[in-house]
Design a protein around this motif. Structure first.
Motif: not given
Length: 469
Positions: A130-136, A169-174, A181-192, A213-215
């Motif tokens: 996927r080239n696009k993901l949206e996280f809540t 309800k939101i599932v916290d994604i690790s 690409g950077l997707s997982n690192e961006i999400r996890n670092k921003l959450r922390d 929201n994070l896209i």
């Protein structure tokens, strides 16, 4: 009687096959039972969740014996996050079920003579596609049964995906296996970072909180866009978050933010602020560039989008002399892709911002034989429009899941183009529209394309040729 069966436990049901929308089918005392997240060949105990006179819906509560076709899911969030419902099936089996879904829908709904349906075009990558993901962001994390039973206290804030059928309800994604690409690192670092700084996560019920929201959008050439939505005008927190992302990921192509005070996360009517980089990223397909802004639609699987457009162009069979109507053109990706093989391409799209992107994409690629119009398809494609523009030799149509409005179908019948190339993400509504076109058109080719591995969704391209009599 069926409604009284709700919450009943039915034991030892054998799962027979996969039906529409990824649901599996079993039978109980003459009734069809639809069960999710099982596989053909499983023998299961289920609890009835919904009862009707002709069918039941149920959830599996125990698997007595496993199907030989099962594989081990690769994601730790499988079964809770609703994003990849078919991870327990091997990819080749997924493809065969998707092709069968197209066959079933056309035989059941279209009820017209059909050619042999081509083998489905599988994806090059069945994960990280996927080239696009949206996280809540949410202050109401989904807790597992084990966490609840432990009686311990757990972090309630989460950044991830909605639990199916639970908006609050939101599932916290690790780690998500859908985007590279950077997707997982961006999400996890921003959450922390947000947790460490005490920046509030959004409350989906009370509609309050800072981070909403994070896209993340990416391209095959390595460009990345990050969009952060804030739920309140907290300038100090906004600056802290955006500066953290800018310094932590200095190579981001586009870093944007939105202050959204509405009761939903849609932002097509909201102002987008550029914090760093450009307000867009660019995708490359063959020798074409497509500019993607924060509000732009682009197929979320870039590799398969190319294959999809190749099929559409092949079915259109363009010699360079044809006038092409591209209905539901979006940002003009298909229109610009076929323009160099056409005399003229006329694109129509409901979203005005998308039409602006379509014009930009033509200019970017020095394409001068395209025209784009914004408005409701059934209203724009009227007698006056047809009188002002040359009649189409070929129509390419790629409507939303609901399919084409009946007035649009009637207009296509009156236009009488030699060929209609119908691209759809919903074979059921596509088959319905094909049946409405059957008086004047015959189906001469059907090509399924898998855009979304690990899910039951399938894209389908149909070539309709005008009958000679």
């Amino acid at each position: 009687m069926s409604r009284k069966m709700k919450n009943m436990v039915l034991e030892g049901l054998e799962i027979e096959r996969i039906a529409t929308e990824g649901k599996c089918v079993a039978h109980y005392e003459g009734k069809v039972v639809f069960v999710q997240q099982v596989a053909p060949g499983d023998v299961v105990d289920v609890r009835v969740t919904k009862g009707r006179n002709s069918f039941l819906e149920a959830e599996a509560i125990r698997i007595r014996s496993y199907s030989k076709d099962r594989v081990e899911p690769f994601c730790q969030h499988f079964g809770v996050c609703g994003g990849c419902k078919w991870q327990h099936l091997g990819y080749s089996l997924q493809l065969s079920y998707k092709r069968q879904q197209v066959i079933d829908q056309f035989q059941r709904i279209a009820k017209v003579p059909l050619p042999e349906i081509n083998p489905i075009i599988g994806a090059k990558d069945d994960r990280y596609y996927r080239n696009k993901l949206e996280f809540t962001f949410s202050n109401n994390r989904w807790l597992t049964k084990e966490e609840i039973a432990s009686g311990e206290s757990f972090e309630k804030n989460a950044l991830g995906f909605h639990v199916p059928k639970r908006f609050d309800k939101i599932v916290d994604i690790s780690h998500c296996h859908l985007q590279e690409g950077l997707s997982n690192e961006i999400r996890n670092k921003l959450r922390d970072f947000a947790l460490a700084k005490g920046i509030s996560f959004f409350d989906l019920i009370r509609q309050e909180g800072t981070l909403r929201n994070l896209i993340i959008r990416t391209t095959l050439s390595g460009e990345t866009m990050v969009i952060v939505q804030f739920g309140e005008e907290n300038s100090e927190a906004i600056h802290a978050v955006m500066e953290f992302l800018h310094t932590s990921f200095p190579k981001l192509t586009s870093l944007l933010y939105i202050i959204n005070l509405k009761k939903n996360e849609t932002f097509h009517d909201q102002e987008v602020h550029t914090y760093a980089g450009t307000p867009y990223i660019e995708e490359v397909m063959e020798d074409l560039k497509f500019r993607i802004g924060p509000k732009s639609f682009y197929q979320t699987n870039s590799h398969q989008a190319h294959r999809l457009y190749q099929v559409a162009k092949e079915f259109a069979d363009l010699s360079g002399d044809e006038v092409v109507y591209d209905l539901y053109t979006g940002t003009g990706t298909i229109a610009n892709y076929v323009a160099r093989h056409s005399k003229k391409v006329i694109g129509i799209e409901y979203v005005e911002a998308a039409v602006q992107d379509a014009h930009i994409n033509s200019e970017l690629n020095r394409i001068q034989n395209t025209e784009f119009y914004a408005g409701d398809m059934k209203d724009i494609l009227n007698d006056e429009f047809v009188e002002k523009h040359p009649a189409p030799d070929v129509v390419i149509t790629d409507p939303p899941r609901a399919g084409m409005h009946e007035d649009v179908v009637k207009r296509l019948l009156s236009l009488g183009a030699s060929r209609i190339v119908y691209v759809s993400c919903n074979p059921a509504t596509q088959a319905r529209d094909v049946a409405l076109l059957a008086d004047r058109y015959e189906v001469t080719a059907i090509q399924p394309v898998d855009m979304f591995p690990q899910t039951y969704h399938v894209e389908n391209v149909v070539l309709l040729t005008k009958k000679t009599q």
